[in-house]
Design a protein around this motif. Structure first.
Motif, PDB file in Angstrom:
ATOM      1  N   ALA A 142      44.018  39.697  34.791  1.00 27.22           N
ATOM      2  CA  ALA A 142      43.144  40.736  35.323  1.00 27.22           C
ATOM      3  C   ALA A 142      42.208  40.154  36.374  1.00 27.22           C
ATOM      4  N   GLY A 143      41.871  40.968  37.393  1.00 27.51           N
ATOM      5  CA  GLY A 143      41.034  40.515  38.483  1.00 27.51           C
ATOM      6  C   GLY A 143      39.665  40.014  38.084  1.00 27.51           C
ATOM      7  N   PRO A 144      38.923  40.702  37.189  1.00 26.08           N
ATOM      8  CA  PRO A 144      37.603  40.197  36.802  1.00 26.08           C
ATOM      9  C   PRO A 144      37.647  38.784  36.215  1.00 26.08           C
ATOM     10  N   ASP A 145      38.715  38.485  35.498  1.00 23.21           N
ATOM     11  CA  ASP A 145      38.827  37.136  34.941  1.00 23.21           C
ATOM     12  C   ASP A 145      39.002  36.099  36.053  1.00 23.21           C
ATOM     13  N   LEU A 146      39.672  36.461  37.132  1.00 24.10           N
ATOM     14  CA  LEU A 146      39.807  35.549  38.274  1.00 24.10           C
ATOM     15  C   LEU A 146      38.439  35.274  38.883  1.00 24.10           C
ATOM     16  N   VAL A 147      37.604  36.293  38.984  1.00 28.32           N
ATOM     17  CA  VAL A 147      36.247  36.110  39.506  1.00 28.32           C
ATOM     18  C   VAL A 147      35.474  35.125  38.634  1.00 28.32           C
ATOM     19  N   GLU A 148      35.607  35.250  37.338  1.00 31.15           N
ATOM     20  CA  GLU A 148      34.917  34.332  36.423  1.00 31.15           C
ATOM     21  C   GLU A 148      35.408  32.894  36.615  1.00 31.15           C
ATOM     22  N   GLN A 149      36.718  32.728  36.839  1.00 34.58           N
ATOM     23  CA  GLN A 149      37.248  31.379  37.072  1.00 34.58           C
ATOM     24  C   GLN A 149      36.615  30.749  38.310  1.00 34.58           C
ATOM     25  N   VAL A 150      36.518  31.520  39.375  1.00 39.97           N
ATOM     26  CA  VAL A 150      35.942  30.986  40.610  1.00 39.97           C
ATOM     27  C   VAL A 150      34.463  30.665  40.420  1.00 39.97           C
ATOM     28  N   GLU A 151      33.743  31.525  39.723  1.00 38.59           N
ATOM     29  CA  GLU A 151      32.327  31.258  39.433  1.00 38.59           C
ATOM     30  C   GLU A 151      32.175  29.941  38.680  1.00 38.59           C
ATOM     31  N   ALA A 152      33.007  29.741  37.656  1.00 40.92           N
ATOM     32  CA  ALA A 152      32.928  28.502  36.861  1.00 40.92           C
ATOM     33  C   ALA A 152      33.273  27.286  37.700  1.00 40.92           C
ATOM     34  N   PHE A 153      34.253  27.425  38.566  1.00 39.02           N
ATOM     35  CA  PHE A 153      34.645  26.318  39.445  1.00 39.02           C
ATOM     36  C   PHE A 153      33.504  25.941  40.376  1.00 39.02           C
ATOM     37  N   ARG A 154      32.860  26.916  40.991  1.00 40.75           N
ATOM     38  CA  ARG A 154      31.764  26.619  41.912  1.00 40.75           C
ATOM     39  C   ARG A 154      30.587  25.991  41.170  1.00 40.75           C
ATOM     40  N   LEU A 155      30.325  26.471  39.965  1.00 38.94           N
ATOM     41  CA  LEU A 155      29.225  25.907  39.178  1.00 38.94           C
ATOM     42  C   LEU A 155      29.543  24.470  38.767  1.00 38.94           C
ATOM     43  N   GLY A 156      30.785  24.219  38.369  1.00 37.10           N
ATOM     44  CA  GLY A 156      31.150  22.898  37.872  1.00 37.10           C
ATOM     45  C   GLY A 156      31.200  21.832  38.946  1.00 37.10           C
TER      46      GLY A 156
ATOM     47  N   VAL B 185      44.631  39.711  42.674  1.00 31.90           N
ATOM     48  CA  VAL B 185      43.705  39.533  43.788  1.00 31.90           C
ATOM     49  C   VAL B 185      43.097  40.869  44.197  1.00 31.90           C
ATOM     50  N   ALA B 186      43.913  41.916  44.276  1.00 31.85           N
ATOM     51  CA  ALA B 186      43.395  43.240  44.634  1.00 31.85           C
ATOM     52  C   ALA B 186      42.381  43.721  43.607  1.00 31.85           C
ATOM     53  N   GLU B 187      42.674  43.502  42.323  1.00 30.57           N
ATOM     54  CA  GLU B 187      41.739  43.902  41.277  1.00 30.57           C
ATOM     55  C   GLU B 187      40.423  43.128  41.386  1.00 30.57           C
ATOM     56  N   ALA B 188      40.508  41.840  41.726  1.00 28.37           N
ATOM     57  CA  ALA B 188      39.289  41.044  41.870  1.00 28.37           C
ATOM     58  C   ALA B 188      38.427  41.575  43.002  1.00 28.37           C
ATOM     59  N   ASN B 189      39.045  41.952  44.093  1.00 30.67           N
ATOM     60  CA  ASN B 189      38.277  42.507  45.206  1.00 30.67           C
ATOM     61  C   ASN B 189      37.659  43.854  44.849  1.00 30.67           C
ATOM     62  N   ASP B 190      38.397  44.681  44.111  1.00 33.30           N
ATOM     63  CA  ASP B 190      37.888  45.992  43.735  1.00 33.30           C
ATOM     64  C   ASP B 190      36.761  45.906  42.704  1.00 33.30           C
ATOM     65  N   ALA B 191      36.742  44.830  41.907  1.00 32.95           N
ATOM     66  CA  ALA B 191      35.801  44.742  40.788  1.00 32.95           C
ATOM     67  C   ALA B 191      34.418  44.283  41.201  1.00 32.95           C
ATOM     68  N   GLN B 192      34.219  43.745  42.388  1.00 31.63           N
ATOM     69  CA  GLN B 192      32.924  43.184  42.766  1.00 31.63           C
ATOM     70  C   GLN B 192      32.873  43.003  44.282  1.00 31.63           C
ATOM     71  N   ASP B 193      31.684  42.659  44.776  1.00 29.93           N
ATOM     72  CA  ASP B 193      31.536  42.447  46.215  1.00 29.93           C
ATOM     73  C   ASP B 193      30.902  41.095  46.557  1.00 29.93           C
ATOM     74  N   ARG B 194      30.798  40.207  45.547  1.00 26.25           N
ATOM     75  CA  ARG B 194      30.255  38.862  45.810  1.00 26.25           C
ATOM     76  C   ARG B 194      31.283  37.975  46.499  1.00 26.25           C
TER      77      ARG B 194
ATOM     78  N   VAL C 227      43.170  32.061  48.631  1.00 26.72           N
ATOM     79  CA  VAL C 227      44.139  31.741  47.582  1.00 26.72           C
ATOM     80  C   VAL C 227      45.435  31.280  48.259  1.00 26.72           C
ATOM     81  N   VAL C 228      45.835  30.047  47.979  1.00 24.13           N
ATOM     82  CA  VAL C 228      47.046  29.474  48.578  1.00 24.13           C
ATOM     83  C   VAL C 228      48.079  29.276  47.471  1.00 24.13           C
ATOM     84  N   PRO C 229      49.061  30.188  47.367  1.00 22.44           N
ATOM     85  CA  PRO C 229      50.124  29.986  46.370  1.00 22.44           C
ATOM     86  C   PRO C 229      51.015  28.805  46.783  1.00 22.44           C
ATOM     87  N   HIS C 230      51.382  27.982  45.822  1.00 19.70           N
ATOM     88  CA  HIS C 230      52.198  26.807  46.130  1.00 19.70           C
ATOM     89  C   HIS C 230      52.813  26.295  44.838  1.00 19.70           C
ATOM     90  N   THR C 231      53.671  25.326  44.983  1.00 16.13           N
ATOM     91  CA  THR C 231      54.116  24.524  43.847  1.00 16.13           C
ATOM     92  C   THR C 231      54.050  23.068  44.246  1.00 16.13           C
TER      93      THR C 231
END
Length: 886
Positions: free
Chosen positions: A187-201, A229-238, A7-11
Motif C-alpha cells: 500500500a502507498g502509505p506504507d511506502l511513505v513511512e519507509q521513506v520517512e524512516a530512511f531519511r531519519l535513519g 507509487v500512485a497511492e503514495a502520491n494520492d495519500a499525502q503531499d509531503r 524510484v529506480v526499479p532494478h535488479t
C-alpha cells in the motif's frame, strides 16, 4: 514544495555466486520473460535498470534471440537501461586494462542495442581504486554511483570524487546500498513511512531528491510498483514519488557545495568492504595474473608489433578478453562463491591464457622471419632489458657465460624391447618421425640386435618393406631375443642457461650469451652473490638475508575462523612461526643462476573447532631462493602440500628501515597507505590491503604473482607515530564457508552459509615473489621490476636449429620510454598505445610516430600527437598511432 522521491526499479544480478551461472541464468530468463511484456503493457512501470552490465543481456539473448528487437525498442524509448559495464568488476583484483576493456565491451554491446547508461554505476564493488574517476571521465561520464568504501568523513548524499591526476566525477552515495527500496509494501502509505524512516535513519547522507532503489540481489520486478507509487502520491503531499531512471535522477541532483574526496575508497565506516577477499582462493588470483599478463604484456604487443594489420587476430583476442572480463565480476574474481563457480572461473582463465600463449607463439614466428637470425631473444614490453633464457646449442661442454642444464649425446639408446615388439616399435620410429632419414639393423657378438635410426632431417631413404621383412625374420628366428633401439644424431646438443644482452623494448636481438663479467653468480660463504646482491641462508630458522637484511622469508601460520569475505582469528589462537627442523642445500651455484633450497618442517593444526585450533599435521615447506646473473633482485618461490584447514599462511619480510606507509600498485599507478584501515559498526578495520603486482615499504620492494594481500606488521613506537618493521604477504587463506556470523572481525553475515570445502585449498600450492632490497639511486620503478620478475624474455629459433644468433643484430618495432599499459590494434587497423604517468609529470615520446589522442573509449579528442605529449602526474593517455612513413 514536496520532496521528490525518485524510484529506480532494478535488479542486482550476480551472474554467478552461491549458485553457478547456469542456474542463475534460468532465473534471469524468468525475470526478463516477465519484465519485457510488463514494460510494454504498463505505462506506470515506467522504467527498469538491468544492473549496469551487459553480460545479463547477452546471457538472455543467447537463449531468447527473438527478443533482441524488443530489448532494442525498450532501450531506445528509455524504458530499459543497460550498460555501461559488461560485468560489474572488483576494481582491486584485476588490472587497470581489464577495467578499460570491461567498459569498452559493455558500451559497445549496449550501442548495438541502441545506447548505454553513461553513468559510472559502482553499486557493489568492495571498495574503489583511486583512478576510477579518471577512468570514468575517460569514457565521457560525469557521474558515479557508489556504496561501499565511502569514509566517515563524507557526511553528504554526494561528493566530488577526484583521481590523483585531478580528474573528477560527481559521486552519488547509496547510504543504505542498492536495496533501500527493495521491500515494496502493498500500500502507498506504507511506502511513505519507509521513506520517512530512511531519511531519519541516514540523515545528512540522504539527498533531495531522494534516490529509492527498488531492487536487490536477483530480485524479480514487482508489478504492483506503479499502483503503490500512485497511492503514495494520492495519500499525502509531503513527497512526490516518480518511477524514473538513474540518469534522470542525476540530471536533477545538486552539484554545488559538495565535499571532495581524493583517491581510493576503502573505508568500512558505513558498509563492509570485505577486506579478506584479496586472499581468498589464491589460485584464482594467480590465474588472473597469468591471463592478464599473457594478454596485456605479451600476446597483444607481439601481434601488434610484428603482424600486419590485416592479420591482426582481433577475433581471438576479443574472445580471450571477454572471458577475462566475465571473470572480473566481483563475486567471481573475489572467490566468495560456490566451489563450482570457482572451477568455472579457473577454466575461463586457463582458456584465455592458452589463446594468448598460442597467439604469442605465432607472432614469434614472424619476429624470427623478420630478423633473418637462426635464433632470437624477444622483448614484448616497452623498456629495454636483459633476461635469463634457455637455449639449445651444439656440444657437450657448456661455453663460457652459460650454465648447462641437460646434455643430449650424438648417439643415445632409446629403448630395449623383445624382437616381436621390435617390429612395430622400430618401424614407427623410423617411418613416422619426420627427422629420421635412414634406419639399419646390426647384430652384435652376443646376438643382440641394435636398430639405429638416423635423425638428421635429411630426405627419407628407407625401404619400409625391406625393413619390415628383416625385423619379422629376426622375430621368427628368436621371438624373445632383444633389440636395442638407438638414435644417431649429427652432433651432441645441450640445453644451457644464458643471460641475453639488453633486448630493445618491443624488439628483438640475436640470441647469444652476454659476458657476465663481475655479475656472474658464485658462492659467497654459505650463500650466493652476483656482485650486486648477496644472499645468505640462516641454517637455524630457515630464513635468509639479502645484503645484511636478515630474517627474510619467515613463515607464519595462524588460524582463520572467518569466511571467504573476511579473515577472523579464532577465540584462542597463537601463530606458529618456528619450524621443527631445517635443511639447506645450494642446488645451483651459477654462473648464470644460483639456487638455495630451504626445507622447513612444521606441525600445523588441522582445523578450528569450538574457537580453538586442534589436531596436528606435519607440513614440509620448501623455499627456493634464486639469484640470477646481472639482476639486483632476489627471486623466492614457496611450495607445500596444504593438509590443514581454517588457517592463513603468510611470509614475513623485515624492512630495511621502519615504515609508516606503503606504496602498492593498483589500476594505472600506485597508492600510498598508512598502518590502519577505517572500519565501522559491522566490520573491523583490518589493514590488510590489496596490491596488484607489487608493494614497496621501508626500502623493500616485493613483486608477486597473484599474491594480492599484504599488511605492514611488527609495529613499534608510540600510538599515532608507529612504524612497521616488516611486511607480511599472504600465501594462502583457507576457509570452509561463503559467509557466516557473527565473528570477531564482522558482526553480520555478508552472504549465505554455503559450504566451500575447496576454499580450504587442500593440496599442492606454489607461490612466487621477487625482492629488491634498498634499490640503488636510479633503480627501476616497481612496474619494471614486476616485468623483469614475471614477464618473460621469449626466444625463437628455426626448426631443428641449434646454436645462437648474432648479438649485434637487433630490431625494434616501436620505441617509447613510457609506462605502457596496452599496445594493441584498433578496429581501423591503427596501433593503439595506452600509457600513464607516475607521481611526477612526464613526457610520452614515441620515436618517429604521429597520431591522434583519443579518450579511453577510443574516440578521437581532436588533439594531435606529434611524437611527444606532456603528461600531468598520474595521467592516463591513449593514442591512435598513424602508420609509420615508408
Amino acid at each position: 514544495m514536496p520532496i521528490q522521491v525518485n524510484v529506480v526499479p532494478h535488479t542486482h544480478w550476480d551472474r554467478e555466486w552461491y549458485k553457478p551461472y547456469p542456474v542463475f541464468r534460468m532465473q534471469l530468463v524468468e525475470l526478463l520473460d516477465g519484465l519485457l511484456p510488463q514494460l510494454s503493457a504498463d505505462d506506470s512501470y515506467a522504467h527498469f535498470q538491468l544492473d549496469g552490465q551487459m553480460a545479463v543481456v547477452d546471457d538472455y539473448l543467447e537463449l531468447r534471440p527473438g527478443q533482441r528487437a524488443t530489448l532494442a525498442e525498450l532501450n531506445a524509448t528509455g524504458r530499459l537501461t543497460m550498460g555501461p559495464w559488461y560485468t560489474l568488476p572488483d576494481e582491486f583484483l584485476v588490472s587497470g586494462e581489464t577495467l578499460v576493456r570491461d567498459l569498452r565491451l559493455g558500451l559497445a554491446r549496449a550501442a548495438e542495442l541502441g545506447t548505454a547508461m553513461r553513468i559510472g554505476y559502482l553499486p557493489d564493488m568492495f571498495g574503489h581504486v583511486a583512478q576510477m574517476p579518471q577512468i570514468l571521465a575517460g569514457f565521457g561520464m560525469a557521474d558515479a554511483v557508489v556504496w561501499r568504501g565511502v569514509p566517515a568523513a563524507i557526511d553528504a548524499p554526494a561528493f566530488w570524487w577526484e583521481a590523483p591526476d585531478g580528474s573528477r566525477v560527481r559521486a552519488e552515495l547509496l547510504p543504505d546500498g542498492y536495496s533501500n527500496g527493495a521491500r515494496l509494501p502493498d500500500a502507498g502509505p506504507d511506502l511513505v513511512e519507509q521513506v520517512e524512516a530512511f531519511r531519519l535513519g541516514y540523515g545528512a547522507r540522504v539527498g533531495d531528491p531522494v534516490l529509492w532503489m527498488n531492487g536487490t540481489d536477483h530480485q524479480l520486478p514487482q508489478p504492483r510498483l506503479g499502483r503503490v507509487v500512485a497511492e503514495a502520491n494520492d495519500a499525502q503531499d509531503r513527497y512526490r514519488f516518480a518511477v524514473t531512471s538513474l540518469a534522470d535522477h542525476l540530471a536533477g541532483a545538486p552539484r554545488d557545495g559538495l565535499p571532495t574526496w581524493t583517491g581510493e575508497l576503502r573505508s568500512g565506516a558505513t558498509a563492509n568492504v570485505l577486506m579478506g577477499v584479496a586472499s581468498c582462493r589464491v589460485d584464482v588470483k594467480q590465474a588472473a595474473a597469468t591471463a592478464e599478463r599473457w594478454l596485456e604484456r605479451v600476446a597483444e604487443p607481439l601481434a601488434t608489433c610484428w603482424l600486419p594489420a590485416a592479420d591482426h587476430p582481433h577475433a581471438f583476442l576479443d574472445w580471450a578478453w571477454r572471458e577475462v572480463v566475465r571473470n572480473a565480476a566481483h563475486d567471481s574474481i573475489c572467490g566468495c562463491s560456490a566451489d563450482e563457480v570457482n572451477d568455472a572461473v579457473l577454466h575461463r582463465y586457463a582458456e584465455a591464457t592458452r589463446v594468448a600463449e598460442a597467439l604469442a607463439d605465432r607472432a614469434l614466428v614472424r619476429v624470427l622471419a623478420a630478423s633473418g637470425e637462426p635464433a632470437v631473444a624477444v622483448n614484448p614490453t616497452s623498456r629495454a632489458r636483459a633476461g635469463v633464457v634457455t637455449a639449445i646449442i651444439e656440444g657437450e661442454v657448456a661455453p663460457p657465460h652459460t650454465q648447462q642444464l641437460t646434455v643430449r649425446p650424438a648417439r643415445q639408446r632409446l629403448v630395449t624391447v623383445d624382437r616381436t615388439e621390435a617390429v612395430q616399435v622400430v618401424l614407427r620410429a623410423a617411418l613416422e618421425d619426420p627427422r629420421v632419414s635412414r634406419a639399419g639393423l646390426e647384430t652384435g657378438p652376443d646376438g643382440s640386435v641394435v636398430a639405429t635410426i638416423v635423425a638428421d632431417r635429411a630426405p627419407k631413404a628407407i625401404d619400409a618393406n625391406a625393413l619390415r621383412v628383416e625385423l619379422e625374420d629376426l622375430a621368427a628366428a628368436d621371438p624373445t631375443g632383444v633389440v636395442h633401439l638407438e638414435v644417431e644424431r649429427p652432433h651432441a646438443t645441450q640445453e644451457v642457461l644464458l643471460r641475453t644482452p639488453e633486448v630493445p623494448g618491443f624488439g628483438w636481438r640475436g640470441l647469444a650469451p652476454a659476458d657476465l663479467g663481475d655479475h656472474a653468480v658464485r658462492a659467497s660463504g654459505q650463500g650466493l652473490t652476483n656482485g650486486l646482491v648477496t644472499v645468505v641462508p640462516d641454517q637455524g630458522d630457515g630464513t635468509f638475508s639479502v645484503d645484511g637484511v636478515a630474517g627474510l622469508g619467515r613463515i607464519v601460520d595462524d588460524g582463520d575462523a572467518g569466511d571467504t569475505y573476511n579473515w577472523s582469528p579464532p577465540d584462542h589462537d597463537g601463530p606458529i612461526d618456528r619450524p621443527v627442523d631445517v635443511d639447506v642445500l645450494v642446488s645451483e651455484a651459477g654462473p648464470v643462476r644460483g639456487r638455495i633450497e630451504i626445507t622447513r618442517r612444521y606441525r600445523w593444526p588441522t582445523s578450528v573447532q569450538g574457537g580453538r585450533r586442534v589436531g596436528a599435521v606435519d607440513t614440509e615447506v620448501v623455499t627456493v631462493v634464486e639469484l640470477r646473473a646481472g639482476e639486483d633482485v632476489v627471486r623466492v618461490s614457496v611450495r607445500f602440500d596444504n593438509r590443514s584447514a581454517d588457517h592463513r599462511v603468510r611470509m614475513w619480510f623485515p624492512l630495511p628501515e621502519p615504515a609508516a606507509t606503503s606504496h602498492a600498485e593498483c589500476a594505472f599507478g600506485t597508492v600510498e597507505r598508512g598502518l590502519t584501515a577505517e572500519g565501522g559498526p559491522n566490520e573491523v578495520g583490518l589493514p590488510t590491503f590489496p596490491s596488484r603486482r607489487f608493494v614497496e615499504a621501508g626500502g623493500l620492494l616485493v613483486a608477486h604473482h597473484g599474491l594480492c594481500e599484504y599488511e605492514l606488521v611488527d609495529l613499534e613506537g608510540d600510538p599515532g607515530a608507529e612504524r612497521a618493521r616488516a611486511i607480511a604477504i599472504t600465501l594462502l587463506r583457507c576457509v570452509g564457508v561463503i559467509s557466516q556470523g557473527p565473528m570477531a572481525m564482522r558482526s553480520l553475515p555478508a552472504g549465505p552459509p554455503t559450504p566451500t570445502p575447496a576454499a580450504q585449498m587442500p593440496g599442492p600450492h606454489h607461490a612466487e615473489l621477487v625482492l629488491r632490497v634498498r634499490g640503488a639511486a636510479g633503480a627501476a620503478a616497481g612496474p619494471h621490476v614486476a616485468d623483469v620478475a614475471f614477464t618473460p624474455i621469449l626466444t625463437a629459433r628455426r626448426p631443428g636449429g641449434t646454436g645462437v644468433g648474432d648479438p649485434g643484430a637487433s630490431g625494434q618495432a616501436l620505441r617509447t620510454d613510457a609506462e605502457v599499459s596496452s599496445l594493441t590494434r584498433r578496429p581501423d587497423g591503427r596501433q593503439e598505445l595506452r600509457a600513464y604517468a607516475g607521481a611526477e609529470a612526464t613526457v610520452l615520446r614515441v620515436d618517429g610516430r604521429t597520431g591522434e589522442v583519443t579518450d579511453l573509449a577510443g574516440t578521437p579528442t581532436g588533439e594531435r600527437f606529434e611524437g611527444e605529449l606532456a603528461l600531468r602526474p598520474h595521467q592516463i593517455v591513449t593514442v591512435a598511432l598513424d602508420e609509420p612513413a615508408g
